[in-house]
Write an enzyme that holds these catalytic residues in place. Structure first.
Site, PDB file in Angstrom:
ATOM      1  CG  HIS A  22     -49.176 -19.351-133.004  1.00 48.81           C
ATOM      2  ND1 HIS A  22     -49.250 -18.361-132.047  1.00 48.81           N
ATOM      3  CD2 HIS A  22     -50.063 -20.309-132.618  1.00 48.81           C
ATOM      4  CE1 HIS A  22     -50.140 -18.710-131.119  1.00 48.81           C
ATOM      5  NE2 HIS A  22     -50.637 -19.888-131.446  1.00 48.81           N
ATOM      6  CG  ASP A 120     -47.087 -15.679-131.215  1.00 47.95           C
ATOM      7  OD1 ASP A 120     -48.005 -15.380-130.430  1.00 47.95           O
ATOM      8  OD2 ASP A 120     -47.182 -16.591-132.062  1.00 47.95           O
TER       9      ASP A 120
END
Length: 482
Positions: A22, A120
């Protein structure tokens, strides 16, 4: 009379989940936006940031952007804690508890008004927090578009009876309720979280719920390109009209740097990796000595661990294939610990035609002329890097979106083989020889076509290039917090 001062550039907060994959892709996006003149505040966990400083030298890299800064937060665990692959689930409540105060501090800073937050997409609580502060949120999902769409269709899969999966005998049943992908997915190709009999399982509920909550964000960013995942992206666009497909980000950044290079005689520096592991560059010297297209590169990413049985079966399969191989074995790759699992005859075979390192410069390895194929865990970043490099794949997925990605490789794109749910030395040997031997030309041609499409998407006038321009203009049009 002095001319009026120009308004400050838009200020974007970027907030990834504290996991290597990520952070890697969201740092690439941060660099792209900084390169376009935007102010960036990147929220990083103390653990990830500490490792990036040691192994990626990010502080020096980002000094080129005076308006770029890192904001470091704790994930609730000490730096020396042996984090497991799902540690972010165990620290979720802690991170959520400190996020509201953190965002309040950043938004209230008078010298850097906040224009928007790129969060995110697995952390949708930021949408509520930012909404209370009057700041728009753009969600970024770091998984494939196809996996995102599968998560989004979770209620439909339950309603149609595709879920729950009833057992091993059910794994090859075709899933018909994921529109646009009816001829691709079987139960075993769904995200790993779907492999539970109890639909109330916390993880199974959390991930699809977060995906559905993403519709409350102002827009959605995906690290993919339209030609790669057209069916899923078309379906997603019906729910997210403000969708930016801007990938593959690692290569898109290189394209932008190349386009701004002052002259062909002074090429831009290649973007550095965002690895949290120490890179062993001796493998490049080893590759330099190998014949063209003779090596299979093996890496299962930054968090996958192997039990002793699987570790040994891969060893025997690679050695018995007779092929040259470069294998990344992290210090923590073996779940039980220790290095005594490798029999002496396998160590001798490595000396003849193998190279084992703790971590490799993966993008560089995949583009090396000696590398013919990639044995991968099918993480999305690794999959995209292989696509851009034009290398066929053998897929051994472990968790999350990897099951979907491996099916795309074998069934949708036809650039490799999928050995999910199997770890047997004979299968490993057969798969390696499949992509390195009898079907090498077939897979290499298909992989070359994908690489060409990726280059077109990331070139000026391509879909990803245009979508990034549109994203930047949309951010510039937003009003900063006062």
């Amino acid at each position: 009379m002095d001319p009026p001062l120009a308004p400050p550039p838009p200020h974007v907060i970027i907030f990834p989940l504290a996991a290597q994959g990520h952070v890697n892709s969201m740092l690439k996006l941060a660099e792209l936006l900084a390169h376009s003149g935007l102010r960036i505040t990147f929220i990083n966990s103390e653990y990830i940031h500490h490792r990036l400083l040691r192994h990626a030298d990010i502080q020096a890299r980002f000094t080129a952007f005076p308006d770029f800064r890192f904001k470091i937060i704790s994930d609730g665990l000490p730096l020396d804690h042996p984090r497991s692959s799902d540690h972010f689930m165990t620290t979720f409540s802690y991170v959520k508890s400190i996020t509201m105060q953190l965002l309040e501090e950043l938004v209230s800073a008078p010298d850097r008004p906040v224009t928007c937050i790129i969060a995110d997409g697995i952390l949708t609580f930021t949408i509520d927090f930012a909404g209370d502060l009057g700041v728009p949120v753009v969600a970024f999902r770091t998984i494939s578009a196809s996996c995102f769409w599968a998560y989004f269709c979770f209620p439909r899969m339950v309603e149609s009876g595709d879920l729950p999966i009833k057992g091993d005998e059910d794994m090859d049943r075709v899933v018909t309720s994921v529109k646009g992908m009816e001829d691709i997915l079987r139960c075993r190709d769904l995200p790993s979280f779907c492999r539970v009999a109890d639909l109330s399982d916390w993880t199974l509920q959390y991930v699809p719920t977060q995906t559905l909550q993403t519709t409350r964000a102002r827009a959605l960013i995906l690290n993919s390109f339209d030609q790669l995942e057209g069916p899923a992206i078309s379906q997603i666009r019906t729910h997210f009209p403000n969708l930016y497909t801007i990938g593959p980000l690692h290569s898109h950044l290189k394209s932008r740097l190349s386009s701004s290079s002052p002259s062909p005689s002074s090429p831009p520096p290649s973007p550095a990796s965002n690895s949290i592991w120490e890179v062993d560059r001796s493998c490049i010297s080893w590759l330099d000595k190998q014949p063209p297209k003779s090596v299979i590169y093996v890496s299962f990413g930054s968090i996958t661990t192997l039990n002793r049985h699987d570790f040994t079966e891969f060893w025997y399969g690679l050695v018995n294939s007779g092929r040259r191989f470069l294998w990344v074995v992290r210090p923590d790759s073996l779940a039980e610990g220790g290095s005594g699992a490798v029999p002496e005859e396998l160590r001798e075979a490595v000396a003849e035609r193998g190279c084992v390192v703790g971590w490799a410069p993966q993008e560089e390895v995949l583009h090396h002329g000696a590398v013919a194929a990639f044995l991968t865990h099918s993480g999305w970043n690794s999959t995209l890097e292989s696509v851009v490099a034009g290398k066929p794949m053998v897929c051994w997925p472990c968790l999350a979106d990897q099951q979907v990605n491996s099916r795309l490789v074998s069934h949708a794109w036809k650039v490799g083989l999928d050995m999910k749910d199997v770890c047997d030395r004979e299968v490993v040997e057969r798969m390696v020889n499949g992509v390195m031997g009898e079907r090498q030309e077939e897979f290499a041609a298909a992989a070359g076509d994908l690489a060409r499409m990726a280059r077109e998407a990331m070139s000026e006038g391509g879909s990803s290039w245009g979508n990034l321009d549109r994203l930047i203009e949309d951010i510039r049009s937003m009003k900063p917090s006062s």
